[in-house]
Design a protein around this motif. Structure first.
Motif, mmCIF file in Angstrom:
data_model
loop_
_atom_site.group_PDB
_atom_site.id
_atom_site.type_symbol
_atom_site.label_atom_id
_atom_site.label_comp_id
_atom_site.label_asym_id
_atom_site.label_seq_id
_atom_site.Cartn_x
_atom_site.Cartn_y
_atom_site.Cartn_z
ATOM 1 N N GLY A 180 0.574 -1.307 0.071
ATOM 2 C CA GLY A 180 0.072 -0.066 0.034
ATOM 3 C C GLY A 180 0.966 1.174 0.035
ATOM 4 O O GLY A 180 0.631 2.412 0.603
ATOM 5 N N PRO A 181 1.834 1.366 -0.880
ATOM 6 C CA PRO A 181 2.613 2.680 -0.858
ATOM 7 C C PRO A 181 1.522 3.858 -1.423
ATOM 8 O O PRO A 181 0.851 3.696 -2.065
ATOM 9 C CB PRO A 181 3.631 2.257 -2.009
ATOM 10 C CG PRO A 181 3.119 1.174 -2.857
ATOM 11 C CD PRO A 181 2.263 0.554 -2.048
ATOM 12 N N TRP A 182 2.170 5.055 -0.990
ATOM 13 C CA TRP A 182 1.249 6.287 -1.192
ATOM 14 C C TRP A 182 2.253 7.567 -1.035
ATOM 15 O O TRP A 182 3.259 7.651 -0.753
ATOM 16 C CB TRP A 182 0.064 6.266 -0.174
ATOM 17 C CG TRP A 182 0.299 6.222 1.414
ATOM 18 C CD1 TRP A 182 0.447 5.322 2.164
ATOM 19 C CD2 TRP A 182 1.093 7.383 2.167
ATOM 20 N NE1 TRP A 182 0.720 5.583 3.411
ATOM 21 C CE2 TRP A 182 1.174 6.974 3.294
ATOM 22 C CE3 TRP A 182 1.321 8.767 1.856
ATOM 23 C CZ2 TRP A 182 1.654 7.691 4.445
ATOM 24 C CZ3 TRP A 182 1.658 9.673 2.801
ATOM 25 C CH2 TRP A 182 1.838 9.150 4.184
ATOM 26 N N LEU A 183 1.438 8.607 -1.811
ATOM 27 C CA LEU A 183 1.958 9.815 -2.031
ATOM 28 C C LEU A 183 0.850 10.691 -1.508
ATOM 29 O O LEU A 183 -0.265 10.732 -1.831
ATOM 30 C CB LEU A 183 2.531 10.556 -3.207
ATOM 31 C CG LEU A 183 2.937 11.526 -3.475
ATOM 32 C CD1 LEU A 183 4.151 11.867 -2.870
ATOM 33 C CD2 LEU A 183 2.656 12.254 -5.052
ATOM 34 N N GLU A 184 1.225 11.822 -0.592
ATOM 35 C CA GLU A 184 0.104 12.757 0.056
ATOM 36 C C GLU A 184 0.440 14.204 -0.367
ATOM 37 O O GLU A 184 1.760 14.495 0.116
ATOM 38 C CB GLU A 184 -0.144 12.328 1.362
ATOM 39 C CG GLU A 184 -1.157 13.473 2.099
ATOM 40 C CD GLU A 184 -1.079 13.040 3.619
ATOM 41 O OE1 GLU A 184 -2.029 12.116 4.055
ATOM 42 O OE2 GLU A 184 -0.534 13.612 4.459
#
Length: 349
Positions: free
Chosen positions: A262-266
């Motif tokens: 579940g990698p993410w960018l915010e």
């Protein structure tokens, strides 16, 4: 000089005549005319029909060119000859003109004209160019068609040089005429390539300009410019430093997570802000499938996120549109084990 055998006529028939009366042939439509201006198809077809292009005509033309070359070498030898070569050169040029005329006649016969009298197939302007005037046409015809290989040897040395020069000029004009269709086709092919190339270049310029204008307009709507961002993890030594999304050290992506679930960018817009679309540019050099499925989410407290859009197919650039929403935090997440790396993220008002 006479030819022992009659040259075989080409099999092509003459094009049908235009119907008699006041009726005019239908004019091509504007689109067709414009297309032909680029493609040059009609002109190339006409040249194909008019060409000195049968196998027989080509053979005759090659004879003429060979004899002309031999005549030039006899007239201007690279090494000294035991006897002046002007008389031999004159005969070689005469035979060169003879075969060139027959090559032209074979082409004329392919258009429904007779080759029984080859000189009769030559157009009047060409005959006048060869002879210098219409009055000298019969004389020049006799010189080429009725001459003998003995004639130049009976002349004085100065007259031999003049005879060789005159026959060389006649042969050259005729050989140039034989080669004209080939040069004209080459010119039309070059025109076709140049015009098509110009259209391609113009199309590329127009498309590039439109894309640039659209990109500038989209850039003006981007709420993420200069806004800080953070990722679920960062692979050491690569990527840019927040809030930059472009840097010389990393041209294919501005961040790169480790391999995780579940990698993410915010992106933090700083305060609740209304927006209605996202432009997401995937990593530019490879590995596009790592970013799918990609979920766009929004939140005001970094705890409760709501889904706005989802991409399930691999992409280079994705414009995600949705019902206008208001939020401070925008997150891009891959709901599986993967690495995440993107080249640019725009939040569009």
């Amino acid at each position: 000089m006479t030819e022992g055998t009659q040259e075989p006529a080409a099999a092509a028939a003459a094009p049908p005549a235009v119907a008699a009366g006041n009726a005019e042939a239908p004019r091509p439509g504007r689109v067709r005319r414009v297309f032909n201006w680029f493609w040059r198809g009609r002109e190339l077809k006409q040249l194909k029909q008019q060409r000195v292009g049968s196998a027989r005509a080509g053979q005759l033309a090659l004879r003429g060119r060979l004899l002309f070359e031999l005549g030039e070498r006899a007239r201007r030898p690279a090494e000294a000859l035991p006897y002046p070569g002007d008389a031999a050169a004159a005969e070689l040029f005469r035979q060169s003109a003879y075969w060139a005329v027959r090559a032209i006649a074979v082409a004329a016969d392919a258009e429904g004209q007779s080759t029984n009298e080859p000189w009769a197939t030559l157009p009047a302007p060409l005959l006048e160019k060869i002879a210098g005037s219409s009055e000298r046409v019969p004389e020049v015809t006799r010189l080429v068609e009725g001459g003998s290989f003995i004639d130049p040897w009976e002349l004085s040395e100065g007259q031999r040089a003049l005879r060789a020069s005159e026959l060389a000029g006649i042969a050259k004009v005729l050989l140039d005429e034989v080669a004209w269709q080939s040069r004209a086709r080459d010119a039309l092919w070059i025109q076709r390539l140049l015009r098509i190339g110009a259209v391609i270049v113009l199309t590329v310029v127009v498309v590039s300009s439109v894309r640039w204008v659209m990109d500038r307009a989209e850039q003006g709507r981007d709420l993420a410019v200069g806004k800080p961002w953070r990722a679920s993890s960062l692979m050491g030594g690569v990527g840019c430093t927040s809030p930059l999304q472009e840097c010389g050290e990393s041209t294919d992506f501005f961040f790169h997570t480790t391999d995780e679930n579940g990698p993410w960018l915010e992106v933090d817009l700083g305060k609740p802000t209304r927006f209605e679309a996202l432009r997401v540019d995937n990593r530019r050099d490879c590995c596009f499938d790592r970013a799918v499925p990609l979920i766009v989410e929004a939140s005001n407290d970094q705890q409760h996120f709501r889904e706005l859009a989802r991409r399930t197919n691999s992409f280079n650039s994705w414009l995600a549109t949705f019902t206008p929403t208001e939020a401070r935090y925008v997150r891009l997440r891959v709901p599986r084990q993967s690495l995440l790396h993107l080249a640019r993220v725009r939040v569009l008002r």
